[in-house]
Design a protein around this motif. Sequence first.
Motif, PDB file in Angstrom:
ATOM      1  N   ALA A 206       0.820  -1.219   0.000  1.00  0.00           N
ATOM      2  CA  ALA A 206       0.000   0.000   0.000  1.00  0.00           C
ATOM      3  C   ALA A 206       0.845   1.257   0.000  1.00  0.00           C
ATOM      4  CB  ALA A 206      -0.931  -0.013   1.217  1.00  0.00           C
ATOM      5  N   HIS A 207       2.062   1.188   0.578  1.00  0.00           N
ATOM      6  CA  HIS A 207       2.901   2.376   0.702  1.00  0.00           C
ATOM      7  C   HIS A 207       4.269   2.152   0.061  1.00  0.00           C
ATOM      8  CE1 HIS A 207       0.115   2.878   4.254  1.00  0.00           C
ATOM      9  NE2 HIS A 207      -0.069   3.995   3.576  1.00  0.00           N
ATOM     10  N   GLN A 236       3.639   9.628  -4.178  1.00  0.00           N
ATOM     11  CA  GLN A 236       3.293   8.217  -3.972  1.00  0.00           C
ATOM     12  C   GLN A 236       2.944   8.016  -2.501  1.00  0.00           C
ATOM     13  OE1 GLN A 236       5.426   5.004  -5.970  1.00  0.00           O
ATOM     14  NE2 GLN A 236       6.852   6.518  -6.805  1.00  0.00           N
ATOM     15  N   PRO A 237       2.064   7.052  -2.188  1.00  0.00           N
ATOM     16  CA  PRO A 237       1.617   6.889  -0.802  1.00  0.00           C
ATOM     17  C   PRO A 237       2.758   6.480   0.144  1.00  0.00           C
ATOM     18  CG  PRO A 237       0.455   5.369  -2.284  1.00  0.00           C
ATOM     19  CD  PRO A 237       1.430   6.123  -3.109  1.00  0.00           C
ATOM     20  N   PHE A 238       2.742   7.066   1.338  1.00  0.00           N
ATOM     21  CA  PHE A 238       3.736   6.731   2.348  1.00  0.00           C
ATOM     22  C   PHE A 238       3.140   6.988   3.732  1.00  0.00           C
ATOM     23  CE2 PHE A 238       4.280  11.253   1.820  1.00  0.00           C
ATOM     24  CZ  PHE A 238       4.664  11.731   3.060  1.00  0.00           C
ATOM     25  N   SER A 254      -1.880  14.174   4.296  1.00  0.00           N
ATOM     26  CA  SER A 254      -1.779  14.939   3.058  1.00  0.00           C
ATOM     27  C   SER A 254      -2.365  14.092   1.930  1.00  0.00           C
ATOM     28  CB  SER A 254      -0.324  15.290   2.751  1.00  0.00           C
ATOM     29  OG  SER A 254       0.415  14.119   2.424  1.00  0.00           O
ATOM     30  N   GLU A 255      -2.252  14.561   0.712  1.00  0.00           N
ATOM     31  CA  GLU A 255      -2.786  13.808  -0.422  1.00  0.00           C
ATOM     32  C   GLU A 255      -2.110  12.447  -0.552  1.00  0.00           C
ATOM     33  OE1 GLU A 255      -3.344  14.270  -5.306  1.00  0.00           O
ATOM     34  OE2 GLU A 255      -2.423  15.872  -4.122  1.00  0.00           O
ATOM     35  N   PHE A 256      -0.819  12.374  -0.167  1.00  0.00           N
ATOM     36  CA  PHE A 256      -0.071  11.135  -0.366  1.00  0.00           C
ATOM     37  C   PHE A 256       0.394  10.473   0.931  1.00  0.00           C
ATOM     38  CE2 PHE A 256       0.652  13.829  -4.103  1.00  0.00           C
ATOM     39  CZ  PHE A 256       0.137  12.999  -5.100  1.00  0.00           C
ATOM     40  N   GLY A 257       0.551  11.257   1.995  1.00  0.00           N
ATOM     41  CA  GLY A 257       1.131  10.688   3.199  1.00  0.00           C
ATOM     42  C   GLY A 257       0.308  10.881   4.448  1.00  0.00           C
ATOM     43  N   SER A 258       0.732  10.208   5.509  1.00  0.00           N
ATOM     44  CA  SER A 258       0.091  10.367   6.816  1.00  0.00           C
ATOM     45  C   SER A 258       1.145  10.199   7.902  1.00  0.00           C
ATOM     46  CB  SER A 258      -1.026   9.344   7.010  1.00  0.00           C
ATOM     47  OG  SER A 258      -0.516   8.022   7.002  1.00  0.00           O
ATOM     48  N   LYS A 276       6.873  -1.095   0.877  1.00  0.00           N
ATOM     49  CA  LYS A 276       7.988  -1.644   0.110  1.00  0.00           C
ATOM     50  C   LYS A 276       9.314  -1.484   0.859  1.00  0.00           C
ATOM     51  CE  LYS A 276       6.083  -0.987  -4.553  1.00  0.00           C
ATOM     52  NZ  LYS A 276       6.293  -0.354  -5.890  1.00  0.00           N
ATOM     53  N   PHE A 277       9.523  -0.299   1.449  1.00  0.00           N
ATOM     54  CA  PHE A 277      10.792  -0.010   2.095  1.00  0.00           C
ATOM     55  C   PHE A 277      10.567   0.559   3.498  1.00  0.00           C
ATOM     56  CE2 PHE A 277      11.387   0.629  -2.483  1.00  0.00           C
ATOM     57  CZ  PHE A 277      12.445  -0.228  -2.736  1.00  0.00           C
TER      58      PHE A 277
END
Length: 365
Positions: A206-207, A236-238, A254-258, A276-277
């Motif tokens: 997911a991230h 990209q999501p993170f 935010s639009e991509f992160g939390s 992934k990482f």
Amino acid sequence: MQQKKVLIAPLDWGLGHATRCIPIITALLELGYHVTVATDGPHAIILREAFPNVTFLRLKGYGIRYSKNATGFALKMLVQIPRILYNIFREFWWLRRTNRQAHFDLIISDNRLGFFHLKTPSVFITHQLNLQTPFSWSTNFLQWVQYTWFKLFYTMVWVPDMEGDQNLSGILGNPIRKPSVPVWYMNCLSRLKAYATSQTNEQQAAHLFLGIVSGPEPQRSIFQEILWAEGNQLHQPFKLIAGTADQASNQAVSEFGSIEPHLGGPDLVKAIENTKFIISRGGYTSLMELIPLNKPLILVPTPGQTEQEYLAKRWQEKGWAVAYDQTQFNLETALKAAANFKYQPIPFIPFTKEALEATLKQVNL
């Protein structure tokens, strides 16, 4: 037969001292001991979450702060020596008063130098039998002071690592010269291993990355701000875990992160399995915890903290992680490097309650 009583206290110098106590407390409870925990602040929150039915006593931490840059780290530590010494003596007298009423059978100190009792078996947990400094003379002097302290005041030293060549901490926990008191190599402490399920396919994660932020201020906040700013630029999501269990307001979306201030063991494992990482400070306990989850690691040691700098270098040389100095860290570059890095398997022998039980017999428990 009367239930034996154990008192355990983690140092407040990073959350790892609390989290690595979780497998030990779990094993003690399963072996039938009555456990009391002495701590406060975010460490108390984390341990109460894991053990809601355990007795807690409030014991103030050292309240150490870091400098804003690596060059000021040594000076910042030097000016805090009086505070550290004060807290060492304060916790010693606190324990002496507390033990008059509670009559504990065993004292376990995770890196709190003043947490021992002269008439009760006392154990010191550390992965640093060879504290690293910029100079060999000061490294040798600190080791002499530390070993003398162990000999005078502690019954045993417990090292959360494997002994011998297949170890995680290198010369930190496996120096040539060992303390004169008995040393038990506990193997690896990982509270997260128990919650691990199936590994999520990298393509289905997911991230893109999970940033695990921890440690004393102001460096904790500085690292969080770097990951948040550069993470949002990648589109990209993170997710970031801020390591601020006592600051519920430290969250953002935010639009991509939390940003999450804190996640308990099961939720943290879910977050790890769905990324992934992993990007982490590289504190020793964090590294131990992450090994069973088998995720590509990117380490950014706290500037000036020689232990983390040594571990980051060692782990990169071993092929266990990609490492960057914070002043040279760029998120996009680091993620690309990690994607192309040939990661090697990391040795991991788990801590067991059976080994703990055998060791406790050495102190007549």
